[in-house]
Design an enzyme around this catalytic site. Sequence first.
Site, PDB file in Angstrom:
ATOM      1  N   GLY A  78       0.828  -1.202   0.000  1.00 35.88           N
ATOM      2  CA  GLY A  78       0.000   0.000   0.000  1.00 35.88           C
ATOM      3  C   GLY A  78       0.857   1.245   0.000  1.00 35.88           C
ATOM      4  O   GLY A  78       1.997   1.233  -0.468  1.00 35.88           O
ATOM      5  N   SER A  79       0.320   2.307   0.585  1.00 34.75           N
ATOM      6  CA  SER A  79       1.001   3.595   0.496  1.00 34.75           C
ATOM      7  C   SER A  79       2.160   3.695   1.484  1.00 34.75           C
ATOM      8  O   SER A  79       2.201   3.010   2.504  1.00 34.75           O
ATOM      9  CB  SER A  79       0.016   4.726   0.789  1.00 34.75           C
ATOM     10  N   GLY A 138       1.933   2.363   5.272  1.00 34.13           N
ATOM     11  CA  GLY A 138       2.925   1.310   5.503  1.00 34.13           C
ATOM     12  C   GLY A 138       3.910   1.683   6.586  1.00 34.13           C
ATOM     13  O   GLY A 138       4.261   0.866   7.442  1.00 34.13           O
ATOM     14  N   GLU A 164       5.465  -3.259   1.305  1.00 36.97           N
ATOM     15  CA  GLU A 164       5.835  -2.781  -0.035  1.00 36.97           C
ATOM     16  C   GLU A 164       5.114  -1.456  -0.164  1.00 36.97           C
ATOM     17  O   GLU A 164       3.884  -1.429  -0.223  1.00 36.97           O
ATOM     18  CB  GLU A 164       5.400  -3.827  -1.064  1.00 36.97           C
ATOM     19  N   CYS A 221       2.313  -0.221  -8.560  1.00 35.13           N
ATOM     20  CA  CYS A 221       3.515   0.176  -7.826  1.00 35.13           C
ATOM     21  C   CYS A 221       4.741   0.211  -8.733  1.00 35.13           C
ATOM     22  O   CYS A 221       5.765   0.754  -8.350  1.00 35.13           O
ATOM     23  CB  CYS A 221       3.747  -0.750  -6.643  1.00 35.13           C
TER      24      CYS A 221
END
Lengths: 492, 492
Positions: B203-204, B208, B227, B259
Amino acid sequence: MTDTTTVVSEVAAHAAAAARPFAATSPSARGAALVAVADALDAHAAELITVAMRETGLSEPRLTGELKRTSWQLRLFADAIVDGSYLDARIDAADPAYVIGPRPDLRRVLEPVGPVLNFAASNFPFAFSVAGGDTAAALAAGCPVVVKAHSGHPELSRRTAEIVAGALDAAGMPAGVFQLIEGQQNGVELLQDERIRAGAFTGSTHVGRLLADIAAARPRPIPFYGELGSVNPVYATYADAGLLQDFVASMSGSAGQLCTKPGFLFVPADADLSPIATAAEAVAEHRLLNPGIGRAFEGRRAAVLGAEGATVLAEGALREDEDGQRYATPTVVAVDLQTLRAHREELLEESFGPLSVIVRYHDAAELPAAHEELFPGNLTSTVHARAAELADGSLHQLVGALAATSGRVLFGGWPTGVSVTPAMQHGGPYPATTTDATSVGTAGITRFLRGVAYQNAPQELLPASLRDDNPWGVPQSFSAAGSSTEWGSFAR
Amino acid sequence: MTDTTTVVSEVAAHAAAAARPFAATSPSARGAALVAVADALDAHAAELITVAMRETGLSEPRLTGELKRTSWQLRLFADAIVDGSYLDARIDAADPAYVIGPRPDLRRVLEPVGPVLNFAASNFPFAFSVAGGDTAAALAAGCPVVVKAHSGHPELSRRTAEIVAGALDAAGMPAGVFQLIEGQQNGVELLQDERIRAGAFTGSTHVGRLLADIAAARPRPIPFYGELGSVNPVYATYADAGLLQDFVASMSGSAGQLCTKPGFLFVPADADLSPIATAAEAVAEHRLLNPGIGRAFEGRRAAVLGAEGATVLAEGALREDEDGQRYATPTVVAVDLQTLRAHREELLEESFGPLSVIVRYHDAAELPAAHEELFPGNLTSTVHARAAELADGSLHQLVGALAATSGRVLFGGWPTGVSVTPAMQHGGPYPATTTDATSVGTAGITRFLRGVAYQNAPQELLPASLRDDNPWGVPQSFSAAGSSTEWGSFAR
């Protein structure tokens, strides 16, 4: 002398400048450099051991063995990297028929993470210090190393660093691959420097956690491999005189200042514990490493001796000399399981020094759950049982609990005296280590490596380990085109 | 419904209870269970894709491909574990003549870490969600999994979880090996539960990092594999119409919500960029995943379009419907390297959506240093160069800089469209991932394993993988007695 920040920044710059040239060295060149360091340490053994004895109070036989282990682990790492299997080189052939869509040529290898900052320990002035296991692992991986010297043996640290740096230089390794810094503030500042890419540490839970928190709080966090604390419980289904004597030898060796010291011994409630006092009285007094450790031990010892419900089996002695150094003989107390549960504050914490607790239990069936409740993270756990018990399945639950909470599970023997081998695991659930990684043995090299994949790369721009002509002759695992349709079909 | 804390505690208790029985399953039994999950997902493809389209706005072809990839990666992991090589089983024979002192019998294997909490992503409702890569890797490793559903596709998450749990149950796996929770607060509470032993997240960077900090601040910290963010720079030595068109296709696919979207394209200053506008105008508008992501994209787009010195090559469109969903066409701006450096705040941050920045450079020799300065951590970096340039060594410095800062380095092609293979690396220096580990491909299994050594263990109490009779037939690497005197001697 320039100011602290300038020094730290220069050290980081040197390490960063060395990172790429060092990473490009072949495993065999790097291995030869590690062997050169080992040879140099061995050649200076007499000089180094003399300094170490003065600075640490450890005995000559102990330090002689420790230095041999230190040079040995450099040779072991050299041997472990030369064949290149640690690189885990993987090649997926381009596959237009790959099940989920055309697959490019993909090649992945483990590359060094970059400069590593290694905080040296007090209690192993060779094996976990300047040229110790973390240094050997990081250099083997191809990472420049900065060691933050432990203040307990500054002269030894400086001399060791000169020998290490000189041997690496003579072996043709790039300038800046090995540096020493001193001082707590310098260590903290360097740990926060962007150019440092991993940290390693051996020491107390308190300091290790502080440093781990600093590493995690950086704008760009880095992995921090700390080996912090462990009380290494031992579970005995019987306790005869021989076992109890061996226990006292293990908990008092090096004045109990070992991370694998058996801090707790569980014995049947009806065991005769009288051999403890006799064995403990026969142990000569031993200096603690430094005044700070001596002070801390004095406090822990007072807390344990004062715990309600604890029976003193061997009180031991503790005296202080005019320099503030403390000298101790073994202290052993006994409690029952209920008392241990009721007085966790005083009893459960690690006592760094010659002090252990014997726990009497009434029902062996209670031990697995008690272990998981009281000892969630340890370097080691040990079982002493009779041959018939080891074979009849009655220990299955206990061993499951030990394996779930420990890095190493021993059957017979004692956890002190850690061998350095391919299959050693010296690291377990927190607080044994900040991660589950091992800091002893060749498996520890993975801490300082990270995967990099190359997609459709020309041969000229691939690392040597991934090239078709494989100039280093490393093992390359290969996934052929057309093989993917079979994957998972074993289950049909 | 009971209160939140009770629910979380029950989920943790179920996962913990499943940990040891699940760890004891053989790799082939666990592999067969993964294949059963894959079969079940494939059997329910039509139903799942219909729900996913409604909840995410992603297209049917994209979701069909993504579900196929998701079931495929379960099969790939099944295939990767059956031979047992991932266990890294090592056996050191007892060796009375070991150089540093008698060596006990030591055997080490990688064992599952225990219950894993996996935070699902919004942008891959299959491949990085309930049954996605982190779930596949953790189950393959033998760890019970709890997935915290993403709020962007709740119905799909519940239905997928039913299918996964049902298939695992039918395959004979222990109760509690797979559970779903919903709600941010539940996720945070569970991440702090002692019984959870590792976290995974896609995610962001903002969320994160919050979760990584929570994992690191626990009384007993756990590894957190997040990630987070990546802008995936692409360096082109030339920029013809075909390359620019392919760039627009890559940065606008799935509305740029990947991503691995190429967020920056470096081109020679004299390149003709007119094909960008034409290509961008040909891209149909695409819904953003949810109102929150739409709002965030609107803000990022305004910042980039407003950056001083940025030339708008394709302004794109952004409209909002009555439900707050936003629909976008591609936005591309151009800057020179100096402008990028001067306006980092507005330009450097990841824009999650169809927006990228083209950077004009005057001197290719500047690129390696500029890359390291501006892009210290990315999932991917890409080189587009002519064949002669790839062969003549002129790109050596640039490729070194890319490999030092990226998980995957591509030559030609585009970083979107990540294959799932043994050699894939989807993880790089922070903020690409919180650690350098990969979350795609079979190498990701190591995140959920830890080493355990057994010393002088009776055969009856060893894990199957370490026994002399090796009932699972796994590779066991063996260190023979008497071999140690040779170690390091290659360097003589």
